[in-house]
Design an enzyme around this catalytic site. Structure first.
Site, short mmCIF file in Angstrom:
data_model
loop_
_atom_site.label_atom_id
_atom_site.label_comp_id
_atom_site.label_asym_id
_atom_site.label_seq_id
_atom_site.Cartn_x
_atom_site.Cartn_y
_atom_site.Cartn_z
N LYS A 64 -4.70 -11.39 27.14
CA LYS A 64 -5.24 -12.58 27.81
C LYS A 64 -4.23 -13.03 28.89
CE LYS A 64 -7.84 -13.82 23.65
NZ LYS A 64 -9.02 -12.99 23.83
N SER A 101 -10.95 -21.04 20.33
CA SER A 101 -11.42 -20.54 21.61
C SER A 101 -12.79 -21.05 22.02
CB SER A 101 -11.44 -19.02 21.59
OG SER A 101 -12.31 -18.57 20.57
N HIS A 154 -4.94 -18.00 22.58
CA HIS A 154 -5.36 -18.88 23.69
C HIS A 154 -4.29 -19.92 24.01
CE1 HIS A 154 -9.35 -17.19 24.14
NE2 HIS A 154 -9.29 -17.00 22.83
N1 PLP Z 1 -7.52 -14.15 17.94
C1 PLP Z 1 -8.17 -14.96 18.79
C2 PLP Z 1 -8.12 -16.45 18.57
C3 PLP Z 1 -8.90 -14.43 19.87
O1 PLP Z 1 -9.57 -15.24 20.71
C4 PLP Z 1 -8.93 -13.03 20.04
C5 PLP Z 1 -9.71 -12.41 21.15
O2 PLP Z 1 -10.81 -12.74 21.45
C6 PLP Z 1 -8.24 -12.23 19.14
C7 PLP Z 1 -7.55 -12.81 18.11
C8 PLP Z 1 -8.23 -10.74 19.30
O3 PLP Z 1 -7.34 -10.41 20.33
P1 PLP Z 1 -7.37 -8.94 20.96
O4 PLP Z 1 -8.33 -8.99 22.10
O5 PLP Z 1 -5.95 -8.69 21.38
O6 PLP Z 1 -7.80 -8.03 19.88
#
Ligand code: PLP
Length: 418
Positions: free
Chosen positions: A264, A205, A233
């Site tokens: 997202k 990300s 993402h």
């Molecule tokens: N994994 C990644 C790569 C993320 O970017 C995020 C969120 O920022 C998460 C997991 C966590 O997702 P959630 O917002 O559903 O807890």
């Protein structure tokens, strides 16, 4: 009155005095820690949005319409009328919430339906919902892997993966970011383990770069390991049908477990999930702690996500809607002299280097009506500060051009471009 308070009214015991001293001491320690963050320049303020999420928002303290270029709202579904309507319908029919975890009295037909649709979307055997993908990552590894097993993880994986791995008792191997040679070395070293799992973000990300999944799957097969990807993402818009990085790179049938988010591209409300082999999902329902010990997803959230997935299952058009816009932004910014990292992903990091510069430029962008945020250490490595722009299908070409113009104006002011 003072004496009255001191001797009669005040619950004055030696214990409460000690309690007072303890919290006073804690305050001092906390204030010191907060000051360190402030002086280190890594304080994260929160701007207040007074409208719904979308490409055009209202921000407290700024006048009029502000262009938003930092949401994970890749497909523009966060405030899509059909998604919102589905949430309202679910709220009316199924209520605000379950007041229960799933296995007590917290499973409704809509939870089962969403799980089935997500399994279908990802072409995996089964699916389990969580309150977030953070929870899905926290709950997976401990259940799947024990002390006889090994986990091989990319060094830049998301914080929730790192935490999830910390909770499990498997042997840990960390390989250099997207480095297949190093992964192979670690696979050789972990040869004696019972089960092995290679763990990577599909898309990272901070940089918008993509894991070399074909090479990872080749190595995993050669050394008898399983493959896990975090598709937060990627789900909804990577690949011809938006199934994710595994679809784009032609390895859907070679990646065994996928975790992703509903927070997202899939409507942006909340929630996460794991899709994979049925026995794994069955075992997660029995043992995964964030699933067993946390409340069910609220019906409106389930309603919104279900409609988002239905839209994507019905047509590939939405999944494709962000690609051209991403290229428009990337091309125009590169032509203007900016360095954009990542690989054709709607995450477009505008590389600036200096943390203060990134923060000042982001403030100046807001004065020009464009909401972006500077990212600096510890979120990204020292000296690699950036403004992370995220393109949404809901941005018009004019929105993108306005953002590019604002970047050029602020970039010139700060000597980043000429
Ligand atoms: N994994 C990644 C790569 C993320 O970017 C995020 C969120 O920022 C998460 C997991 C966590 O997702 P959630 O917002 O559903 O807890």
């Amino acid at each position: 009155a003072n004496l009255l308070y001191q001797y009669i009214l005040r619950p004055s015991t030696t214990t409460s005095n000690r309690g007072y001293a303890a919290i006073a001491e804690a305050r001092t320690v906390l204030e010191h820690e907060l000051e360190t963050i402030r002086t280190g320049g890594t304080w994260k303020g929160e701007r207040i949005i007074t409208s719904k999420q979308g490409p055009h928002i209202n921000v407290d303290g700024s006048h009029g319409d502000i262009l938003n270029f930092c949401a994970n709202n890749y497909l523009g579904l966060s405030s899509h009328p059909q998604v919102v309507e589905a949430g309202i319908e679910a709220l009316k029919k199924y209520g605000a919430g379950l007041s229960s975890v799933r296995f007590i009295c917290g499973t409704q037909d809509i939870h089962k339906d969403l799980e089935q649709k997500l399994a279908q979307f990802h072409e995996r055997e089964d699916c389990i919902l969580y309150a977030s993908c953070f929870d899905a990552n926290a709950g997976l590894f401990e259940v799947l892997l024990g002390p006889d097993d090994a986990v091989l993880s990319d060094e830049l994986n998301h914080a929730s993966i790192i935490d999830g791995i910390r909770l499990c008792r498997a042997k840990r191997f960390r390989y250099k970011h997207m480095d297949l040679n190093d992964l192979e070395t670690q696979l050789k070293e972990s040869q004696s383990s019972r089960l092995r799992l290679v763990v990577t973000d599909g898309v990272f990300s901070m940089d918008g770069d993509m894991a070399p999944l074909k090479g990872i799957c080749d190595l995993a097969e050669q050394y008898g390991a399983m493959v896990f990807i975090d598709e937060c993402h990627a789900t909804g818009f990577m690949g011809p049908r938006g199934r994710g990085t595994d679809e784009l790179l032609g390895v859907m049938d070679r990646v065994h477990i996928v975790n992703s988010t509903l927070g997202k591209a899939l409507g942006g409300a909340a929630g996460g999930y794991t899709v994979g082999p049925k026995p794994l999902i069955d075992l997660l329902r029995q043992r995964s702690r964030p699933y067993l010990f946390s409340n069910s997803l609220p019906p409106p959230v389930v309603g919104c996500a279900t409609r988002a997935v239905e839209l994507l299952l019905a047509s590939n058009e939405i999944a494709q809607s962000v690609g051209d816009k991403t290229m428009r932004f990337r091309n125009k910014m590169t032509e203007a002299g900016f360095t954009i990292s990542g690989s054709d992903h709607p995450i477009c990091p505008v590389m600036l280097g200096d943390a203060r510069l990134a923060s000042l430029m982001a403030d100046d962008m807001l004065k020009l009506g464009v909401y972006v945020i500077g990212f600096s250490y510890p979120v990204v490595p020292k000296g690699k500060a950036r403004i992370r722009v995220q393109i949404s299908a809901a941005h018009t070409d004019q929105d993108i051009d306005r953002a590019v113009d604002a970047f050029i104006q602020t970039g010139r002011k700060h000597g980043v471009v000429s």
